[in-house]
Scaffold this motif. Structure first.
Motif, mmCIF file in Angstrom:
data_model
loop_
_atom_site.group_PDB
_atom_site.id
_atom_site.type_symbol
_atom_site.label_atom_id
_atom_site.label_comp_id
_atom_site.label_asym_id
_atom_site.label_seq_id
_atom_site.Cartn_x
_atom_site.Cartn_y
_atom_site.Cartn_z
ATOM 1 N N VAL A 4 34.437 36.581 14.622
ATOM 2 C CA VAL A 4 34.814 36.581 16.078
ATOM 3 C C VAL A 4 33.830 35.934 16.756
ATOM 4 O O VAL A 4 32.502 36.374 16.731
ATOM 5 C CB VAL A 4 34.957 38.154 16.517
ATOM 6 N N LEU A 5 34.001 35.184 17.703
ATOM 7 C CA LEU A 5 32.799 34.780 18.491
ATOM 8 C C LEU A 5 33.121 35.066 20.008
ATOM 9 O O LEU A 5 34.261 34.846 20.463
ATOM 10 C CB LEU A 5 32.897 32.929 18.478
ATOM 11 N N ALA A 6 32.208 35.458 20.595
ATOM 12 C CA ALA A 6 32.646 36.167 21.857
ATOM 13 C C ALA A 6 31.504 35.749 22.811
ATOM 14 O O ALA A 6 30.341 35.405 22.526
ATOM 15 C CB ALA A 6 32.394 37.714 21.908
ATOM 16 N N GLU A 7 32.050 35.556 24.232
ATOM 17 C CA GLU A 7 31.009 35.067 25.256
ATOM 18 C C GLU A 7 30.914 36.141 26.303
ATOM 19 O O GLU A 7 31.988 36.539 26.581
ATOM 20 C CB GLU A 7 31.339 33.766 25.790
ATOM 21 N N ILE A 8 29.970 36.594 26.896
ATOM 22 C CA ILE A 8 29.793 37.702 27.617
ATOM 23 C C ILE A 8 29.125 37.406 28.991
ATOM 24 O O ILE A 8 28.065 36.475 28.811
ATOM 25 C CB ILE A 8 29.046 38.834 26.878
ATOM 26 N N ASP A 9 29.352 37.906 30.181
ATOM 27 C CA ASP A 9 28.489 37.411 31.295
ATOM 28 C C ASP A 9 28.091 38.797 31.746
ATOM 29 O O ASP A 9 28.801 39.805 32.114
ATOM 30 C CB ASP A 9 29.759 36.919 32.422
ATOM 31 N N CYS A 10 26.505 38.823 31.796
ATOM 32 C CA CYS A 10 25.709 39.900 32.168
ATOM 33 C C CYS A 10 25.087 39.836 33.584
ATOM 34 O O CYS A 10 24.254 40.356 33.845
ATOM 35 C CB CYS A 10 24.965 40.440 31.156
ATOM 36 N N ARG A 11 25.551 38.825 34.297
ATOM 37 C CA ARG A 11 24.821 38.579 35.576
ATOM 38 C C ARG A 11 25.185 39.664 36.635
ATOM 39 O O ARG A 11 26.407 39.876 36.525
ATOM 40 C CB ARG A 11 25.044 37.308 35.959
ATOM 41 N N PRO A 12 24.276 39.944 37.594
ATOM 42 C CA PRO A 12 24.480 40.920 38.320
ATOM 43 C C PRO A 12 25.870 40.809 39.403
ATOM 44 O O PRO A 12 26.658 41.738 39.259
ATOM 45 C CB PRO A 12 23.448 40.864 39.423
ATOM 46 N N GLN A 13 26.172 39.497 39.614
ATOM 47 C CA GLN A 13 27.342 39.307 40.375
ATOM 48 C C GLN A 13 28.567 39.858 39.543
ATOM 49 O O GLN A 13 29.711 40.069 40.132
ATOM 50 C CB GLN A 13 27.556 37.977 41.000
ATOM 51 N N THR A 14 28.643 39.639 38.411
ATOM 52 C CA THR A 14 29.724 39.906 37.445
ATOM 53 C C THR A 14 29.724 41.438 37.135
ATOM 54 O O THR A 14 30.639 42.143 37.430
ATOM 55 C CB THR A 14 29.742 39.176 36.138
ATOM 56 N N VAL A 15 28.488 41.865 36.681
ATOM 57 C CA VAL A 15 28.520 43.084 36.536
ATOM 58 C C VAL A 15 28.886 44.062 37.563
ATOM 59 O O VAL A 15 29.614 45.004 37.432
ATOM 60 C CB VAL A 15 26.961 43.839 36.033
ATOM 61 N N ASN A 16 28.578 43.760 39.004
ATOM 62 C CA ASN A 16 28.862 44.611 40.071
ATOM 63 C C ASN A 16 30.000 44.219 40.761
ATOM 64 O O ASN A 16 30.169 44.379 42.059
ATOM 65 C CB ASN A 16 27.495 44.678 40.924
ATOM 66 N N ARG A 17 30.768 43.336 40.290
ATOM 67 C CA ARG A 17 31.933 42.945 40.967
ATOM 68 C C ARG A 17 32.800 44.017 41.290
ATOM 69 O O ARG A 17 33.038 45.056 40.616
ATOM 70 C CB ARG A 17 32.754 41.762 40.058
ATOM 71 N N PRO A 18 33.241 44.175 42.701
ATOM 72 C CA PRO A 18 34.272 45.104 43.090
ATOM 73 C C PRO A 18 35.407 45.200 42.719
ATOM 74 O O PRO A 18 36.036 44.199 42.140
ATOM 75 C CB PRO A 18 34.207 44.829 44.642
ATOM 76 N N ILE A 19 35.797 46.438 42.522
ATOM 77 C CA ILE A 19 37.219 46.803 41.893
ATOM 78 C C ILE A 19 37.985 47.772 42.855
ATOM 79 O O ILE A 19 37.215 48.823 43.377
ATOM 80 C CB ILE A 19 37.247 47.347 40.535
ATOM 81 N N ARG A 20 39.146 47.398 43.427
ATOM 82 C CA ARG A 20 39.746 48.359 44.240
ATOM 83 C C ARG A 20 39.810 49.667 43.508
ATOM 84 O O ARG A 20 40.390 49.887 42.410
ATOM 85 C CB ARG A 20 41.272 47.802 44.401
ATOM 86 N N GLY A 21 39.627 50.902 44.177
ATOM 87 C CA GLY A 21 39.953 52.167 43.428
ATOM 88 C C GLY A 21 38.810 52.467 42.587
ATOM 89 O O GLY A 21 37.991 51.742 42.208
ATOM 90 N N GLU A 22 39.125 53.681 41.821
ATOM 91 C CA GLU A 22 38.186 54.099 40.832
ATOM 92 C C GLU A 22 38.306 53.155 39.549
ATOM 93 O O GLU A 22 39.343 52.536 39.121
ATOM 94 C CB GLU A 22 38.526 55.193 40.359
ATOM 95 N N GLY A 23 37.006 52.670 38.981
ATOM 96 C CA GLY A 23 37.019 51.662 37.979
ATOM 97 C C GLY A 23 35.813 51.286 37.486
ATOM 98 O O GLY A 23 34.976 51.234 38.194
ATOM 99 N N VAL A 24 35.646 50.962 36.271
ATOM 100 C CA VAL A 24 34.391 50.589 35.696
ATOM 101 C C VAL A 24 34.463 49.122 35.656
ATOM 102 O O VAL A 24 35.298 48.640 35.106
ATOM 103 C CB VAL A 24 34.168 51.152 34.385
#
Ligand code: FES
Ligand code: FES
Lengths: 158, 781
Positions: free
Chosen positions: B619-639
């Motif tokens: 498996v080759l995975a790519e991840i985005d750990c930048r603050p704007q992604t990590v803290n992206r808003p989600i409607r309602g409760e959610g991680v």
């Protein structure tokens, strides 16, 4: 016991139930309509997603007494009839993309998808990845990738 | 060597074109006396082979040969004489009852494909149902360890091939021509001059008057038209129309909704029910009884059962782990670690320790079962992977003979290990017996997280010594809270233990560990040891058992080693891999996934490898750990948190029976992996997990799923299928963890990475099932 009447999948139904019983149990336990699934009864998993007057909602979190006689409830069983066919285009897309694994979440996923596409259109755009990201329906089998593809394909035929 | 057991480099299963390959051998089956054609075969692949059919136990592979958990299950299945059968009906359809559970893995579709292929019958004319508990099938009736496809591949095809052969012979006799001149297609036999007969018209004449042994050859894979070609699931139409009936949807007369008020700690007990009469008088409620671990209520609707649970006043006794919390468990695991055998040498050493939190294997469908217990008999409906053990143990608890207990296997909404146990069916039986009425028991969502089985916490310690560009030793000490294998796998191993290549006095769990774990690298002295701490949690295996944790630790350390030696992670793996099939999938993933492409700071690629169940996956995975992604808003409760933006799975599954189904299993495995690495865990506090809903136990949601997820299936490397259901989880966990380490510059050592902060307000412990909301109409869209 109080009696309640509303339109269910195109037919007027009347059912006796205590006022506070959530609609999900009225559908499943009293009327035998088992397409909407029980996954949490907390308005979280969205496995029970159905439509009220064409909009997505979660019957596990609505008391039966809050449903009006004129309200039209559509469950997965009644979805094809809303387009006058054997299958709704979203169900066809689900088949084309072979989305389902265990299938438990899928009635809710399809009902949510149809509403999401309509909601996007009402806001003047086609359903986008950002819209799909707003869907909260859990799929514990992890079919999200095919769900996303199927929603876009289903939308094109809606 | 260990890695050879996992992923044979050569065509070890025999190729169709070589003598000894599946294509040339004849396989044994039986024409069974029945009104229409019925063909039975012995369950075990070995027993269909005439050369070995009469040995009570087949020739055992040697340790250095191919052997893994799936083989163990096949082996345990071999000596039993239970038969499985294909029947040809007068309407031209064929039916097959599978002694296995279907819980979403696509097994029934694959079985139907096998029957259709060997019979020359359209796929839609094959119906596959789930068989009730059949004691004579013994451990054959166990669905686990990704073993179904492997163990059924030859027996099912043999039965179908014999059926086709018999239909042809029957037509030949009726027409007075040689069978060799006839052909079959689409369920029709065609003879000289174009005369035809459908299977349905032949089946009565083809029926045998007595049971007769016959043999047939199987098709060569090069002539397959169905097997190996992508097929959609046979139950897909029922699913999308809401017609598929799960356990919860079955209607058994008078089996009314039933739920249980549960104690505030795991396995707590009932001291007294203080208001049973008042609760029994609530609207819709018919019964209230105390049971072993709670108070059961039965009513007209599940909603009224939930109301009753709100009202119940119960004095609870202690549970089995009341003093345990994450920290106490972790301390016990640390204290139980088995020491390393190789001391830090003059060479350089990497010492690393990884903690994996408790995780829930709960499917989306809450656990449920229907039970109708009468004084002299009982009937149970449940999704069970080991129905025979359920039947025996429930009979014992009810005080009934095994033959008086009928156990029906129903379709399950996912399993991931949960349905290996029959806790819920046994509880339903207890309740039905105590109430004297049929019950449809459902655990609530909260019950599932708090009192259901968990994949236990574990700590993996790894020590590596390296010098002069070589790795001298690799040692891994995996210490886990005991995993309960008391669901049939245990008995199976006892029966087979003497024949296992692992030797010694290993426990069940250690045996499972040995059979599923091995390092695929040339790392010198290699030891991997499991040690378990017996604590009275309700545990069980979760999809892929130990592998996601063990392989995650291993691959993170491999990346560290590569970095210390100044090598790129893919290049390092290429140099040290011993397993050719893994090397092939690695190379494919690196090439197709554009390994090493430039990526912005805070984002990175990661690679993870694993072979098991005779399959190999990269498996080759790519991840985005930048603050704007990590803290992206989600409607309602959610991680939210880091997002896996892209994942590529390259799989060598030996022979891919249904590439479409295989791809689906790989996709699901990646979503599981995202949850395990980033977001989902149970926080145990004072004897119970705090998680009570899917907004607490954070399985992957659409917004955390990659927009770009691709699966590449390698050309077949064998004639026989590998396991598939679990294959992708471990390498995907490893790839995502490695990508996270590279993106953030720090190797994570505790999983999931967000376990340290509690991202939700826990639901109260009492009532054990919270009341449902009433504001659903405020959230329509
Ligand atoms: S059952 Fe309605 S949202 Fe979960
Ligand atoms: S298909 Fe099993 S939960 Fe979605």
């Amino acid at each position: 016991m109080p009696s309640h009447t509303f339109k269910l999948n195109g037919k007027q139904v009347t059912v006796e139930a205590e006022n506070n019983v959530r609609l999900l149990w009225v559908l499943r336990d009293l009327l035998g309509v088992t397409g909407p699934k029980y996954g949490c009864a907390l308005d979280v998993c969205k496995a029970c997603t159905s439509h009220i007057n064409g909009k997505a909602f979660n019957p596990c979190s609505v008391q039966v007494s809050d449903i009006k006689p004129t309200d039209e409830i559509t469950t997965i069983e009644g979805l094809p009839a809303t387009v006058g066919k054997d299958l709704h285009p979203m169900q066809e897309a689900w088949l084309d993309y072979d989305v389902a694994q265990c299938g438990y979440c899928q009635p809710g996923q399809i009902m949510a998808a149809v509403a999401k596409v309509k909601q996007a259109r009402a806001a003047g755009h086609e359903v986008s990845d950002a819209d799909v990201d707003e869907l909260r329906n859990i799929c514990r089998c992890g079919t999200y990738t095919r769900i996303r593809e199927a929603i876009k394909a289903g939308a094109r035929k809606m | 060597m260990a890695e050879l057991r996992r992923s044979p480099n050569g065509p070890a299963d025999g190729s169709a074109d070589k003598p000894g390959g599946l294509g040339r051998r004849r396989f044994l089956g039986y024409l069974v006396a029945a009104p229409t054609l019925a063909v039975a075969v012995s369950w075990a692949a070995e027993a269909t082979d005439p050369q070995r059919a009469y040995a009570s136990v087949p020739t055992l592979p040697q340790p250095e040969e191919l052997f893994d958990l799936g083989d163990l299950q096949n082996l345990a299945a071999a000596p039993t004489s239970g038969l499985i059968s294909v029947q040809v009906n007068t309407d031209g359809t064929a039916s097959f009852a599978v002694p296995r559970a279907e819980v979403g893995q696509g097994m029934t579709t694959a079985i139907a494909m096998m029957v259709a292929e060997e019979m020359d019958l359209p796929l839609e004319k094959v119906s596959v149902t789930l068989a009730d508990a059949r004691p004579e099938l013994m451990m054959n009736q166990l669905t686990g360890g990704s073993n179904s496809m492997r163990s059924m591949y030859v027996p099912v095809r043999t039965a179908a091939a014999i059926a086709r052969q018999r239909l042809v012979e029957t037509a030949a006799a009726q027409w007075g021509v040689a069978a060799s001149g006839l052909s079959t297609r689409n369920g029709v036999v065609t003879g000289p001059g174009g005369r035809t007969a459908s299977y349905g018209s032949l089946t009565t004449a083809a029926a045998s008057r007595q049971t007769t042994a016959v043999s047939a050859t199987l098709k060569s894979p090069s002539t397959f038209t169905i097997l190996g070609k992508p097929q959609n699931r046979i139950d897909a139409h029922d699913i999308v129309t809401g017609r598929k009936k799960f356990g919860m949807d079955l209607q058994v007369p008078n089996a009314k909704p039933t739920m249980v008020a549960r104690p505030p700690t795991i396995n707590g007990t009932v001291v007294s029910v203080n208001n049973a009469a008042a609760v029994r008088a609530m609207p819709g409620i018919t019964d209230v009884v105390a049971i072993t671990h709670g108070v059961a209520v039965r009513g007209d609707t599940f909603g009224q059962c939930i109301d009753a649970i709100q009202a119940l006043d119960v004095t609870w006794g202690p549970g089995t782990v009341d003093r345990e919390s994450d920290d106490t468990v972790k301390a016990k695991l640390r204290a139980a670690q088995v020491p390393m055998t190789v001391p830090p040498l003059l060479s350089k050493t990497i010492d690393a320790e990884f903690t994996f939190a408790f995780a829930s294997n709960s499917p989306l469908e809450p656990d449920n079962a229907i039970a109708d217990v009468r004084p002299d008999r009982a009937e149970i409906w449940a999704s069970l992977k080991v129905p025979i053990v359920a039947q025996e143990q429930i009979a014992a608890r009810l005080g009934l003979p095994v033959s008086a207990v009928k156990v029906h296997v129903v379709e399950g909404g996912g399993s991931f290990g949960r349905h290996l146990f029959h806790d819920v069916a046994a509880e339903a039986a207890e309740i039905s017996q105590k109430m004297g009425k049929p019950v449809k028991l459902s655990w609530s969502r909260t019950d599932n997280f708090r009192q259901g089985r968990t994949h236990p916490m574990s700590i993996s310690r790894v020590r590596v010594n390296y010098a002069l560009g070589n790795v001298l030793s690799y040692e891994q000490r995996h210490t886990s809270v005991q995993t309960d294998f008391g669901h049939g796998l245990g008995e199976m191993i006892t029966a087979t233990a003497a024949h296992l290549p692992v030797g010694g006095n290993l426990s069940f769990a250690e045996t499972i560990f040995e059979l599923t774990q091995s390092s695929p690298y040339n790392f010198g002295v290699t030891t991997q040891v499991l040690n378990e701490v017996p604590l009275k949690f309700n545990t069980g295996s979760m999809r892929n058992i130990y592998s996601p944790n063990v392989v995650c630790a291993q691959e993170l350390v491999v990346d560290q080693l590569a970095a210390k030696m100044g090598k790129d992670p893919v290049r390092f793996r290429r140099e040290f891999l011993r397993d050719q099939r893994l090397l092939a999938v690695l190379n494919k993933a690196a090439e197709a996934g554009n390994w090493g492409k430039p990526m912005p700071a805070g984002t990175a690629q990661g690679i993870g490898l694993h072979s098991e169940y005779r399959g190999a996956v990269a498996v080759l995975a790519e991840i985005d750990c930048r603050p704007q992604t990590v803290n992206r808003p989600i409607r309602g409760e959610g991680v939210t948190g880091p997002r896996v933006t892209r994942a590529l799975v390259v799989v060598d599954a030996g022979f891919a029976i249904n590439p479409r189904g295989l791809e689906a299993q790989m996709i699901g495995g990646v979503q599981d992996a995202i949850a395990l690495v980033l977001t989902s865990s149970l926080h145990v506090r004072n004897g119970i997990p705090l998680e009570g809903s899917w907004d607490n136990y954070f399985y992957t949601r659409q917004w955390n799923s990659p927009l770009d997820l691709r699966v590449i299936i390698m050309p077949n490397t064998s004639d026989t299928p590998s396991g598939a259901g679990e294959l992708a989880v471990a390498p995907a966990v490893a790839a995502i963890a490695c990508a996270y380490a590279r993106a953030t510059g720090a190797m994570p050592t505790s999983f999931p990475i967000n376990h340290g902060t509690l991202g939700f307000e826990p639901l109260p412990l009492e009532p054990s099932t919270p009341q449902s909301p009433t504001d659903g109409l405020d959230h329509t869209f």
